[in-house]
Design a protein around this motif. Sequence first.
Motif, mmCIF file in Angstrom:
data_model
loop_
_atom_site.group_PDB
_atom_site.id
_atom_site.type_symbol
_atom_site.label_atom_id
_atom_site.label_comp_id
_atom_site.label_asym_id
_atom_site.label_seq_id
_atom_site.Cartn_x
_atom_site.Cartn_y
_atom_site.Cartn_z
ATOM 1 N N GLN A 27 -15.349 2.692 -1.421
ATOM 2 C CA GLN A 27 -15.362 1.879 -0.195
ATOM 3 C C GLN A 27 -14.074 1.365 0.192
ATOM 4 O O GLN A 27 -13.843 0.197 0.368
ATOM 5 C CB GLN A 27 -16.487 0.706 -0.229
ATOM 6 N N GLY A 28 -13.014 2.375 -0.095
ATOM 7 C CA GLY A 28 -11.893 2.000 0.220
ATOM 8 C C GLY A 28 -10.863 1.107 -0.859
ATOM 9 O O GLY A 28 -9.747 0.899 -0.560
ATOM 10 N N GLN A 29 -11.667 0.851 -1.802
ATOM 11 C CA GLN A 29 -10.779 0.340 -3.007
ATOM 12 C C GLN A 29 -10.557 1.226 -4.102
ATOM 13 O O GLN A 29 -11.432 2.107 -4.636
ATOM 14 C CB GLN A 29 -12.043 -0.915 -3.561
ATOM 15 N N GLN A 30 -9.292 1.202 -4.737
ATOM 16 C CA GLN A 30 -8.907 1.962 -5.784
ATOM 17 C C GLN A 30 -9.372 1.412 -7.082
ATOM 18 O O GLN A 30 -9.445 0.035 -7.241
ATOM 19 C CB GLN A 30 -7.730 1.998 -5.681
ATOM 20 N N ARG A 31 -9.931 1.941 -8.047
ATOM 21 C CA ARG A 31 -10.170 1.558 -9.531
ATOM 22 C C ARG A 31 -9.806 2.486 -10.366
ATOM 23 O O ARG A 31 -9.940 3.735 -10.079
ATOM 24 C CB ARG A 31 -11.387 0.790 -9.550
ATOM 25 N N ASN A 32 -9.270 2.150 -11.588
ATOM 26 C CA ASN A 32 -9.161 3.132 -12.655
ATOM 27 C C ASN A 32 -10.019 3.249 -13.352
ATOM 28 O O ASN A 32 -10.630 2.154 -13.848
ATOM 29 C CB ASN A 32 -7.520 2.712 -13.321
ATOM 30 N N GLN A 33 -10.600 4.467 -13.883
ATOM 31 C CA GLN A 33 -11.678 4.692 -14.767
ATOM 32 C C GLN A 33 -11.071 4.810 -16.043
ATOM 33 O O GLN A 33 -10.176 5.656 -16.341
ATOM 34 C CB GLN A 33 -12.652 5.691 -14.191
ATOM 35 N N VAL A 93 -4.740 13.925 0.496
ATOM 36 C CA VAL A 93 -4.109 12.766 0.466
ATOM 37 C C VAL A 93 -4.854 11.675 -0.300
ATOM 38 O O VAL A 93 -6.051 11.815 -0.513
ATOM 39 C CB VAL A 93 -4.385 12.146 1.860
ATOM 40 N N VAL A 94 -4.106 10.850 -1.197
ATOM 41 C CA VAL A 94 -4.805 10.032 -2.354
ATOM 42 C C VAL A 94 -3.923 8.654 -1.816
ATOM 43 O O VAL A 94 -2.816 8.674 -1.300
ATOM 44 C CB VAL A 94 -4.496 10.416 -3.648
ATOM 45 N N ARG A 95 -4.698 7.546 -1.956
ATOM 46 C CA ARG A 95 -4.133 6.353 -1.671
ATOM 47 C C ARG A 95 -3.942 5.382 -2.718
ATOM 48 O O ARG A 95 -4.494 5.111 -3.656
ATOM 49 C CB ARG A 95 -5.140 5.483 -0.899
ATOM 50 N N ASN A 96 -2.876 4.368 -2.796
ATOM 51 C CA ASN A 96 -2.935 3.284 -3.374
ATOM 52 C C ASN A 96 -2.664 3.689 -4.893
ATOM 53 O O ASN A 96 -1.792 4.357 -5.327
ATOM 54 C CB ASN A 96 -3.777 2.131 -3.271
ATOM 55 N N ASN A 131 0.873 -1.397 0.015
ATOM 56 C CA ASN A 131 0.105 0.000 -0.176
ATOM 57 C C ASN A 131 0.917 1.237 0.121
ATOM 58 O O ASN A 131 1.990 1.065 0.291
ATOM 59 C CB ASN A 131 -1.002 -0.093 1.067
ATOM 60 N N CYS A 132 0.284 2.363 -0.685
ATOM 61 C CA CYS A 132 0.994 3.693 -0.504
ATOM 62 C C CYS A 132 0.027 4.864 -0.192
ATOM 63 O O CYS A 132 -1.193 4.499 -0.393
ATOM 64 C CB CYS A 132 1.847 3.931 -1.696
ATOM 65 N N ILE A 133 0.483 5.985 0.297
ATOM 66 C CA ILE A 133 -0.289 7.163 0.099
ATOM 67 C C ILE A 133 0.635 8.353 -0.568
ATOM 68 O O ILE A 133 1.744 8.436 -0.367
ATOM 69 C CB ILE A 133 -0.360 7.589 1.734
ATOM 70 N N GLY A 134 -0.035 8.919 -1.242
ATOM 71 C CA GLY A 134 0.504 10.324 -1.722
ATOM 72 C C GLY A 134 -0.148 11.419 -1.218
ATOM 73 O O GLY A 134 -1.178 11.475 -0.750
ATOM 74 N N ARG A 135 0.789 12.522 -0.947
ATOM 75 C CA ARG A 135 0.284 13.643 -0.100
ATOM 76 C C ARG A 135 0.925 15.048 -1.063
ATOM 77 O O ARG A 135 1.840 14.886 -1.446
ATOM 78 C CB ARG A 135 0.739 13.699 1.274
ATOM 79 N N PHE A 136 -0.204 15.931 -1.123
ATOM 80 C CA PHE A 136 0.366 17.280 -1.901
ATOM 81 C C PHE A 136 -0.678 18.168 -1.497
ATOM 82 O O PHE A 136 -1.657 18.004 -1.132
ATOM 83 C CB PHE A 136 0.492 16.962 -3.420
#
Length: 155
Positions: A129-135, A58-61, A27-32
Amino acid sequence: MSGTLNKVMLIGHLGDEVKMHYFEGGNCIGRFPIATNESYTNRQTGEKVTTTEWHNIVVRNKAAEICEKYLSKGDKIYVEGRLKTRQWQGEDGQTRYSTEIQVQDFTFLTPKEGGMPNQGSGAQASTTQGQQRNQPERPADTRPVQQEEEDDLPF
């Protein structure tokens, strides 16, 4: 109304590069930071005044990896998410607080020449719901993405 709502929508410019933090398990977190501006005319002096507000994003994964790859300082972005306040103890023993926007959706608004897929027109990612997906990517605009809902209303 007994329900509550915690929703933030911002359009602003990145104040710095995306800072990534990686964790065990992949897992990872990006901050800006994002800057938003408000302009108005002072009624007494007639002078145009612009104020800048800074927001911690804050963005995740997978969404964090996409942001790190395609965003640069100064780029314009639309973000949608929730407010979250963190609390911690500083080195001096004082309790510190930080309010962040936990991103659920975003759209790049600065076109990139040759840097992004699909002619560099735009990108969007969502978290559900906590899951990342690319659109699928779509042209950049300032309108938020609306999911069509099926209903049986005749209008």
